[in-house]
Design a protein around this motif. Structure first.
Motif, PDB file in Angstrom:
ATOM      1  N   GLU A  38      50.979 -12.573   1.780  1.00 25.81           N
ATOM      2  CA  GLU A  38      50.615 -12.829   2.793  1.00 25.81           C
ATOM      3  C   GLU A  38      49.599 -13.836   3.041  1.00 25.81           C
ATOM      4  O   GLU A  38      48.680 -14.115   2.252  1.00 25.81           O
ATOM      5  N   ASN A  39      50.154 -15.055   3.719  1.00 29.34           N
ATOM      6  CA  ASN A  39      49.331 -15.916   4.076  1.00 29.34           C
ATOM      7  C   ASN A  39      47.985 -15.875   5.053  1.00 29.34           C
ATOM      8  O   ASN A  39      47.905 -16.139   5.985  1.00 29.34           O
ATOM      9  N   ARG A  40      46.945 -15.345   4.223  1.00 25.58           N
ATOM     10  CA  ARG A  40      45.898 -14.873   4.974  1.00 25.58           C
ATOM     11  C   ARG A  40      44.724 -14.779   3.785  1.00 25.58           C
ATOM     12  O   ARG A  40      44.698 -13.826   2.864  1.00 25.58           O
ATOM     13  N   CYS A  41      43.748 -15.596   3.893  1.00 27.44           N
ATOM     14  CA  CYS A  41      42.718 -15.715   2.927  1.00 27.44           C
ATOM     15  C   CYS A  41      41.715 -14.370   3.103  1.00 27.44           C
ATOM     16  O   CYS A  41      41.476 -14.123   4.112  1.00 27.44           O
ATOM     17  N   PRO A  42      41.491 -13.684   2.027  1.00 27.51           N
ATOM     18  CA  PRO A  42      40.629 -12.463   2.183  1.00 27.51           C
ATOM     19  C   PRO A  42      39.190 -13.008   2.594  1.00 27.51           C
ATOM     20  O   PRO A  42      38.595 -11.874   3.161  1.00 27.51           O
ATOM     21  N   HIS A  43      38.772 -13.997   2.531  1.00 29.07           N
ATOM     22  CA  HIS A  43      37.297 -14.178   2.908  1.00 29.07           C
ATOM     23  C   HIS A  43      37.138 -14.513   4.510  1.00 29.07           C
ATOM     24  O   HIS A  43      36.124 -13.747   4.823  1.00 29.07           O
ATOM     25  N   ARG A  44      38.026 -15.114   5.011  1.00 31.76           N
ATOM     26  CA  ARG A  44      37.954 -15.452   6.610  1.00 31.76           C
ATOM     27  C   ARG A  44      39.172 -15.029   7.326  1.00 31.76           C
ATOM     28  O   ARG A  44      39.163 -14.941   8.533  1.00 31.76           O
ATOM     29  N   GLN A  64      45.438 -22.219  -3.373  1.00 33.84           N
ATOM     30  CA  GLN A  64      44.056 -22.532  -2.818  1.00 33.84           C
ATOM     31  C   GLN A  64      43.911 -22.546  -1.348  1.00 33.84           C
ATOM     32  O   GLN A  64      44.962 -22.788  -0.732  1.00 33.84           O
ATOM     33  N   CYS A  65      43.031 -21.971  -1.014  1.00 33.49           N
ATOM     34  CA  CYS A  65      42.548 -21.929   0.359  1.00 33.49           C
ATOM     35  C   CYS A  65      42.165 -23.345   1.079  1.00 33.49           C
ATOM     36  O   CYS A  65      41.052 -23.837   0.260  1.00 33.49           O
ATOM     37  N   GLY A  69      38.074 -23.782  -0.199  1.00 35.81           N
ATOM     38  CA  GLY A  69      38.635 -23.980  -1.600  1.00 35.81           C
ATOM     39  C   GLY A  69      38.759 -22.932  -2.636  1.00 35.81           C
ATOM     40  O   GLY A  69      38.641 -23.007  -3.711  1.00 35.81           O
ATOM     41  N   ALA A  70      38.655 -21.497  -2.222  1.00 36.15           N
ATOM     42  CA  ALA A  70      39.071 -20.347  -3.127  1.00 36.15           C
ATOM     43  C   ALA A  70      40.322 -20.711  -3.814  1.00 36.15           C
ATOM     44  O   ALA A  70      41.284 -21.192  -3.261  1.00 36.15           O
ATOM     45  N   LEU A  71      40.379 -20.203  -4.964  1.00 38.97           N
ATOM     46  CA  LEU A  71      41.402 -20.174  -5.874  1.00 38.97           C
ATOM     47  C   LEU A  71      41.901 -19.101  -6.295  1.00 38.97           C
ATOM     48  O   LEU A  71      41.274 -17.935  -6.510  1.00 38.97           O
ATOM     49  N   PHE A  72      43.290 -18.884  -6.408  1.00 38.56           N
ATOM     50  CA  PHE A  72      44.044 -17.647  -6.536  1.00 38.56           C
ATOM     51  C   PHE A  72      45.152 -17.706  -7.540  1.00 38.56           C
ATOM     52  O   PHE A  72      45.847 -18.719  -7.580  1.00 38.56           O
ATOM     53  N   LEU A  73      45.008 -16.830  -8.433  1.00 37.12           N
ATOM     54  CA  LEU A  73      46.200 -16.871  -9.780  1.00 37.12           C
ATOM     55  C   LEU A  73      47.675 -16.528  -8.851  1.00 37.12           C
ATOM     56  O   LEU A  73      47.708 -15.832  -8.110  1.00 37.12           O
ATOM     57  N   ILE A  74      48.398 -17.169  -9.148  1.00 40.20           N
ATOM     58  CA  ILE A  74      49.779 -17.266  -8.695  1.00 40.20           C
ATOM     59  C   ILE A  74      50.594 -15.970  -9.076  1.00 40.20           C
ATOM     60  O   ILE A  74      51.053 -15.170  -8.337  1.00 40.20           O
TER      61      ILE A  74
END
Length: 112
Positions: A38-44, A64-65, A69-74
């Motif tokens: 889902e294209n939705r950052c868990p932070h905001r 990356q958000c 700048g949050a980084l996520f494992l693919i």
């Protein structure tokens, strides 16, 4: 199932975004496998990209958000750096067959 794109439209090391009526999707191909989230950052709770189809960091190895700048494992969607470290992107169930990448309907019917 919902057709996202032809397999050749998601090439190795690139990402794409899809806006469906039920959910926004980010897709990225790594080692031949398409990963869907889902294209939705868990932070905001906002979309990850500022520009269309721009979801990867400068090395192309992490999602990356663009906002903070949050980084996520693919491979797992786990946040490994930034304000949401320890959280993760919501994985979506998909498949690839007959030259098409599909999103399974039951994925988008679950609660976020």
């Amino acid at each position: 199932m919902i057709r996202l794109c032809a397999s050749n439209e998601l090439v190795e090391g690139q990402s794409r975004g899809f806006a469906l009526s039920q959910v926004r999707v980010v897709a990225v191909r790594r080692d031949g496998v398409p990963y869907l989230y889902e294209n939705r950052c868990p932070h905001r709770g906002i979309a990850l990209e500022w520009l269309p189809d721009q979801f990867l960091d400068s090395s192309g190895s992490l999602l990356q958000c663009a906002t903070h700048g949050a980084l996520f494992l693919i491979e797992s969607g786990e946040c490994v750096a930034g304000p949401c470290a320890g959280l993760g992107l919501r994985p979506l169930i998909g498949s690839e067959r007959d030259g098409v990448i599909w999103l399974h309907d039951e994925t988008i019917q679950r609660e976020s």
